[in-house]
Motif scaffolding. Structure first.
Motif, mmCIF file in Angstrom:
data_model
loop_
_atom_site.group_PDB
_atom_site.id
_atom_site.type_symbol
_atom_site.label_atom_id
_atom_site.label_comp_id
_atom_site.label_asym_id
_atom_site.label_seq_id
_atom_site.Cartn_x
_atom_site.Cartn_y
_atom_site.Cartn_z
ATOM 1 N N UNK A 16 -1.020 16.657 -10.847
ATOM 2 C CA UNK A 16 -0.859 15.252 -11.253
ATOM 3 C C UNK A 16 0.515 14.731 -10.863
ATOM 4 N N UNK A 17 1.548 15.585 -11.031
ATOM 5 C CA UNK A 17 2.905 15.180 -10.680
ATOM 6 C C UNK A 17 3.039 14.953 -9.176
ATOM 7 N N UNK A 18 2.422 15.850 -8.384
ATOM 8 C CA UNK A 18 2.484 15.698 -6.923
ATOM 9 C C UNK A 18 1.745 14.439 -6.466
ATOM 10 N N UNK A 19 0.591 14.188 -7.096
ATOM 11 C CA UNK A 19 -0.183 12.986 -6.736
ATOM 12 C C UNK A 19 0.586 11.727 -7.092
ATOM 13 N N UNK A 20 1.245 11.728 -8.282
ATOM 14 C CA UNK A 20 2.031 10.558 -8.686
ATOM 15 C C UNK A 20 3.194 10.339 -7.732
ATOM 16 N N UNK A 21 3.822 11.449 -7.303
ATOM 17 C CA UNK A 21 4.933 11.326 -6.353
ATOM 18 C C UNK A 21 4.446 10.761 -5.021
ATOM 19 N N UNK A 22 3.304 11.265 -4.544
ATOM 20 C CA UNK A 22 2.753 10.760 -3.280
ATOM 21 C C UNK A 22 2.348 9.290 -3.398
ATOM 22 N N UNK A 23 1.762 8.925 -4.543
ATOM 23 C CA UNK A 23 1.344 7.534 -4.740
ATOM 24 C C UNK A 23 2.543 6.602 -4.735
ATOM 25 N N UNK A 24 3.660 7.039 -5.362
ATOM 26 C CA UNK A 24 4.856 6.203 -5.353
ATOM 27 C C UNK A 24 5.403 6.023 -3.953
ATOM 28 N N UNK A 25 5.465 7.119 -3.181
ATOM 29 C CA UNK A 25 5.953 7.024 -1.801
ATOM 30 C C UNK A 25 5.031 6.140 -0.953
ATOM 31 N N UNK A 26 3.736 6.305 -1.156
ATOM 32 C CA UNK A 26 2.765 5.518 -0.374
ATOM 33 C C UNK A 26 2.877 4.033 -0.702
ATOM 34 N N UNK A 27 3.090 3.743 -1.990
ATOM 35 C CA UNK A 27 3.217 2.332 -2.396
ATOM 36 C C UNK A 27 4.463 1.708 -1.787
ATOM 37 N N UNK A 28 5.585 2.458 -1.788
ATOM 38 C CA UNK A 28 6.814 1.924 -1.205
ATOM 39 C C UNK A 28 6.671 1.759 0.305
ATOM 40 N N UNK A 29 6.003 2.712 0.959
ATOM 41 C CA UNK A 29 5.785 2.597 2.407
ATOM 42 C C UNK A 29 4.887 1.415 2.725
ATOM 43 N N UNK A 30 3.908 1.150 1.848
ATOM 44 C CA UNK A 30 3.013 0.007 2.067
ATOM 45 C C UNK A 30 3.769 -1.302 1.976
ATOM 46 N N UNK A 31 4.770 -1.353 1.073
ATOM 47 C CA UNK A 31 5.561 -2.585 0.950
ATOM 48 C C UNK A 31 6.478 -2.783 2.148
ATOM 49 N N UNK A 32 6.919 -1.697 2.754
ATOM 50 C CA UNK A 32 7.833 -1.803 3.893
ATOM 51 C C UNK A 32 7.110 -1.993 5.219
ATOM 52 N N UNK A 33 5.823 -1.727 5.247
ATOM 53 C CA UNK A 33 5.090 -1.793 6.517
ATOM 54 C C UNK A 33 4.831 -3.241 6.893
ATOM 55 N N UNK A 34 4.711 -3.516 8.167
ATOM 56 C CA UNK A 34 4.452 -4.868 8.655
ATOM 57 C C UNK A 34 2.949 -5.134 8.737
ATOM 58 N N UNK A 35 2.618 -6.429 8.912
ATOM 59 C CA UNK A 35 1.207 -6.796 9.007
ATOM 60 C C UNK A 35 0.621 -6.278 10.315
ATOM 61 N N UNK A 36 -0.665 -5.999 10.298
ATOM 62 C CA UNK A 36 -1.343 -5.510 11.490
ATOM 63 C C UNK A 36 -1.304 -4.004 11.629
ATOM 64 N N UNK A 37 -0.746 -3.275 10.626
ATOM 65 C CA UNK A 37 -0.655 -1.818 10.707
ATOM 66 C C UNK A 37 -1.857 -1.192 10.024
ATOM 67 N N UNK A 38 -2.102 0.080 10.339
ATOM 68 C CA UNK A 38 -3.219 0.801 9.744
ATOM 69 C C UNK A 38 -2.697 1.927 8.848
ATOM 70 N N UNK A 39 -3.619 2.777 8.400
ATOM 71 C CA UNK A 39 -3.241 3.861 7.485
ATOM 72 C C UNK A 39 -2.296 4.861 8.143
ATOM 73 N N UNK A 40 -2.471 5.096 9.451
ATOM 74 C CA UNK A 40 -1.580 6.036 10.145
ATOM 75 C C UNK A 40 -0.145 5.519 10.167
ATOM 76 N N UNK A 41 0.010 4.191 10.342
ATOM 77 C CA UNK A 41 1.356 3.609 10.332
ATOM 78 C C UNK A 41 2.004 3.773 8.960
ATOM 79 N N UNK A 42 1.200 3.588 7.908
ATOM 80 C CA UNK A 42 1.747 3.774 6.550
ATOM 81 C C UNK A 42 2.137 5.230 6.326
ATOM 82 N N UNK A 43 1.325 6.133 6.865
ATOM 83 C CA UNK A 43 1.626 7.561 6.713
ATOM 84 C C UNK A 43 2.932 7.918 7.404
#
Length: 218
Positions: A16-43
């Motif tokens: 659960x802790x690892x998933x929460x950590x990954x979710x936080x990183x993914x959410x921050x990366x999603x906010x920093x990503x530009x429009x027109x990007x896909x899941x690989x760009x977020x990764x």
């Protein structure tokens, strides 16, 4: 190996802790990503974290579980900025090519729309010209019919006048024939031999001759 209740709970806490950590990183990366990007760009934008893990014995059965370094900060903790991987040249080229392709597609669609509109305008002009020509033909046909009707009416009037003239001529000829016969009879009376007539008949003849002379010569 069968795990006990405590081992399962600790295992779940770790996951659960690892998933929460990954979710936080993914959410921050999603906010920093530009429009027109896909899941690989977020990764690609996910921050990389270093930290060891250690195995701890959690039950009497000898089961071990690995726990993350507690000193490793979570991505969603306040005051901690996750590192962002800079964009590579290949990715920039892909985006540039994508924009160029979109611009080219837009230009092609625009050119196609302009051609269609031009073709529609040409078709409209041709149809309007055809309608004008048909209207002109109808007007000319209408005028031609009016002229033909006027000519026909004139012909009827001429035929009626000729027929009336013919009737008058026939009446005149008939009258002339009647007068010719009457004159012939009158001439016979005028030229009659009175030497063989009696006095009474001679007197009647003279009266008839006077009337004939008055009719033809007065």
């Amino acid at each position: 190996m069968t795990r006990g209740v405590v081992a399962c709970k600790k295992r779940w806490y770790k996951i659960n802790k690892a998933v929460a950590q990954f979710a936080g990183c993914y959410d921050q990366a999603s906010r920093n990503i530009r429009s027109g990007s896909n899941a690989d760009d977020i990764k690609d934008q996910l921050p990389t974290q270093s930290g060891g893990s250690k195995r701890t014995k959690v039950s009497a059965t000898g089961a071990y579980s690995s726990s993350s370094n507690p000193e490793t900060p979570l991505a969603d903790e306040l005051g901690v900025d996750s590192p962002v991987r800079p964009q590579g040249s290949k990715k920039s080229k892909r985006r540039g090519k994508g924009k160029a392709q979109m611009s080219e597609d837009f230009s092609e669609r625009k050119s196609s729309v302009v051609k269609k509109l031009s073709l529609m305008e040409d078709i409209k002009n041709v149809r309007e010209k055809e309608l004008m020509e048909r209207e002109k033909e109808r007007e000319e046909e209408k005028e031609h019919r009016a002229k033909m009707m006027a000519i026909k009416e004139k012909e009827i009037q001429i035929q009626a006048a000729m027929k009336e003239q013919e009737l008058q001529t026939q009446r005149y000829i008939k009258e002339m024939e009647i007068k010719a016969k009457e004159r012939e009879m009158d001439m016979q009376i005028l030229n009659a031999d009175t030497s063989t007539m009696s006095e009474k008949r001679r007197a009647l003849h003279e009266i008839a001759c006077e009337k004939i002379m008055a009719k033809w010569f007065t």
